[in-house]
Write a protein that holds these residues in place. Structure first.
Motif, mmCIF file in Angstrom:
data_model
loop_
_atom_site.group_PDB
_atom_site.id
_atom_site.type_symbol
_atom_site.label_atom_id
_atom_site.label_comp_id
_atom_site.label_asym_id
_atom_site.label_seq_id
_atom_site.Cartn_x
_atom_site.Cartn_y
_atom_site.Cartn_z
ATOM 1 N N UNK A 119 47.930 43.260 39.241
ATOM 2 C CA UNK A 119 48.779 42.316 38.523
ATOM 3 C C UNK A 119 48.584 42.367 37.026
ATOM 4 N N UNK A 120 49.629 41.959 36.310
ATOM 5 C CA UNK A 120 49.613 42.054 34.855
ATOM 6 C C UNK A 120 49.184 40.760 34.186
ATOM 7 N N UNK A 121 48.849 39.727 34.979
ATOM 8 C CA UNK A 121 48.474 38.446 34.394
ATOM 9 C C UNK A 121 47.011 38.119 34.610
ATOM 10 N N UNK A 122 46.197 39.134 34.849
ATOM 11 C CA UNK A 122 44.773 38.933 35.132
ATOM 12 C C UNK A 122 44.108 38.085 34.058
ATOM 13 N N UNK A 123 44.444 38.321 32.802
ATOM 14 C CA UNK A 123 43.766 37.649 31.705
ATOM 15 C C UNK A 123 44.115 36.165 31.616
ATOM 16 N N UNK A 124 45.038 35.707 32.427
ATOM 17 C CA UNK A 124 45.440 34.304 32.391
ATOM 18 C C UNK A 124 44.646 33.430 33.354
ATOM 19 N N UNK A 125 43.783 34.025 34.155
ATOM 20 C CA UNK A 125 43.128 33.291 35.232
ATOM 21 C C UNK A 125 41.611 33.363 35.162
ATOM 22 N N UNK A 126 41.000 32.268 35.561
ATOM 23 C CA UNK A 126 39.561 32.278 35.758
ATOM 24 C C UNK A 126 39.236 33.080 37.013
ATOM 25 N N UNK A 127 38.033 33.617 37.038
ATOM 26 C CA UNK A 127 37.582 34.391 38.196
ATOM 27 C C UNK A 127 36.248 33.836 38.672
ATOM 28 N N UNK A 128 36.069 33.856 39.975
ATOM 29 C CA UNK A 128 34.833 33.351 40.536
ATOM 30 C C UNK A 128 34.208 34.327 41.512
ATOM 31 N N UNK A 129 32.909 34.172 41.687
ATOM 32 C CA UNK A 129 32.172 34.900 42.724
ATOM 33 C C UNK A 129 31.569 33.872 43.678
ATOM 34 N N UNK A 130 31.732 34.132 44.952
ATOM 35 C CA UNK A 130 31.168 33.294 45.991
ATOM 36 C C UNK A 130 30.426 34.204 46.970
ATOM 37 N N UNK A 131 29.605 33.601 47.806
ATOM 38 C CA UNK A 131 28.915 34.384 48.821
ATOM 39 C C UNK A 131 28.805 33.578 50.106
ATOM 40 N N UNK A 132 28.687 34.310 51.188
ATOM 41 C CA UNK A 132 28.536 33.666 52.486
ATOM 42 C C UNK A 132 27.539 34.446 53.320
ATOM 43 N N UNK A 133 26.471 33.759 53.686
ATOM 44 C CA UNK A 133 25.452 34.340 54.555
ATOM 45 C C UNK A 133 25.782 33.988 56.008
ATOM 46 N N UNK A 134 25.279 34.764 56.962
ATOM 47 C CA UNK A 134 25.559 34.480 58.376
ATOM 48 C C UNK A 134 25.161 33.064 58.763
ATOM 49 N N UNK A 135 26.077 32.355 59.386
ATOM 50 C CA UNK A 135 25.799 31.008 59.840
ATOM 51 C C UNK A 135 25.841 29.940 58.763
ATOM 52 N N UNK A 136 26.205 30.332 57.560
ATOM 53 C CA UNK A 136 26.241 29.363 56.457
ATOM 54 C C UNK A 136 27.650 29.290 55.871
ATOM 55 N N UNK A 137 27.891 28.214 55.157
ATOM 56 C CA UNK A 137 29.180 28.055 54.505
ATOM 57 C C UNK A 137 29.243 28.927 53.247
ATOM 58 N N UNK A 138 30.475 29.215 52.842
ATOM 59 C CA UNK A 138 30.669 29.960 51.616
ATOM 60 C C UNK A 138 30.186 29.114 50.442
ATOM 61 N N UNK A 139 29.433 29.721 49.532
ATOM 62 C CA UNK A 139 28.890 28.967 48.412
ATOM 63 C C UNK A 139 29.221 29.633 47.083
#
Length: 122
Positions: free
Chosen positions: A26-46
């Protein structure tokens, strides 16, 4: 349609480093915040880290502050997560996501990648 593709995961030992990358379409990448999340087995995404659209603001989970660094290259439609001093508890599938504004809430991110596995052995 927005596509996010993570790369850079792998199996490392405790104390090692990894650099995750996320390529966005996409050409609007610079307009958005970006996040990193992780999920371990048996746990919620954090929440792990986030960066504002300009890159001037960042946020980190307490568990990774001082070890992980999030950055972005708007000219390349890419966001990176440099992970140093990895610990076994960092083992998880890591996801990048695109949101409107910098946030710790998964619900604020509309688009997600498929994830990349990070495994840290002790």
């Amino acid at each position: 349609q927005v596509q996010l593709v993570e790369s850079g995961g792998g199996l490392v030992q405790a104390g090692d480093s990894l650099r995750l990358s996320c390529a966005a379409s996409g050409r609007t990448f610079m307009s958005y915040a970006m996040g990193w999340f992780r999920q371990a087995p048996g746990k919620e995404r954090e929440f792990v880290a986030a960066i504002s659209s300009s890159g001037r603001a960042t946020d980190y989970a307490d568990s990774v502050k001082g070890r992980f660094t999030v950055s972005r290259e708007n000219a390349k439609n890419a966001v990176n997560l440099q992970m140093n001093g990895l610990k076994p508890e960092d083992t998880a599938v890591y996801y990048c996501a695109r949101g409107g504004t910098i946030s710790r809430q998964p619900g604020n991110y509309a688009y997600w990648g498929q994830g990349t596995q990070v495994t840290v052995s002790s």
